[in-house]
Design an enzyme around this catalytic site. Structure first.
Site, PDB file in Angstrom:
ATOM      1  CE  LYS A 148       1.014 -26.773  55.138  1.00  0.00           C
ATOM      2  NZ  LYS A 148      -0.292 -26.627  54.527  1.00  0.00           N
ATOM      3  CG  ASP A 196      -0.652 -30.432  60.222  1.00  0.00           C
ATOM      4  OD1 ASP A 196      -1.339 -31.472  60.404  1.00  0.00           O
ATOM      5  OD2 ASP A 196      -1.066 -29.473  59.566  1.00  0.00           O
ATOM      6  CG  ASP A 227       0.557 -31.093  54.741  1.00  0.00           C
ATOM      7  OD1 ASP A 227       0.814 -30.502  53.665  1.00  0.00           O
ATOM      8  OD2 ASP A 227      -0.260 -30.648  55.572  1.00  0.00           O
TER       9      ASP A 227
END
Length: 142
Positions: A98, A119, A96
């Site tokens: 980004k 995260d 993930d």
């Protein structure tokens, strides 16, 4: 980080992320300190960072003092991934990445801006003997 827990799936997912964070001790990974469960929430104490990459890049010219160029940002992100993938027994696939999951912490004790991965909620822990895994669907968050 404070997460509302309304089902077992979310609770298990957060505890999985916590277990990954406990294993990750590196200057290019946001640091986990402790967590606390209560009736409806899990509270996770993480290293405080001043910005995420998206906000930093949008406002970079407004910062006084130290500024990272794009090559140094990419270098530090790469060093974070190197730590995730460099274990002899198991590797962590983030899944993930980004700009909102890349945090900026500045300045450190050496007066440096440090870029940190964060995260790990949908990350996968893989045995290093089996580094191939089928892609069955696209994951990530917007």
């Amino acid at each position: 980080k404070r997460v509302y827990i309304n089902n077992e799936k979310i609770k298990n997912s957060i505890h999985y992320e916590i277990e990954l964070l406990k294993k990750l001790k590196n200057q290019y990974i946001v640091q986990y300190y402790f967590h606390e469960d209560d009736k409806n929430f899990i509270n996770i104490a993480l290293e405080i960072c001043q910005s995420d990459l998206e906000k930093y890049l949008e406002n970079r010219n407004n910062y006084s003092g130290l500024i990272l160029d794009n090559i140094e940002i990419l270098n530090q992100i790469t060093l974070g991934f190197d730590h995730l993938h460099d274990n002899k027994i198991e590797i962590i696939v983030h899944r993930d990445i980004k700009p909102q999951n890349v945090l900026i912490s500045y300045p450190d004790k050496n007066n440096r801006i440090v870029v940190k991965l964060s995260d790990f909620g949908i990350s996968k822990l893989l045995n290093n003997q089996n580094t191939k895994f089928p892609v069955t669907h696209i994951v990530g968050t917007n």
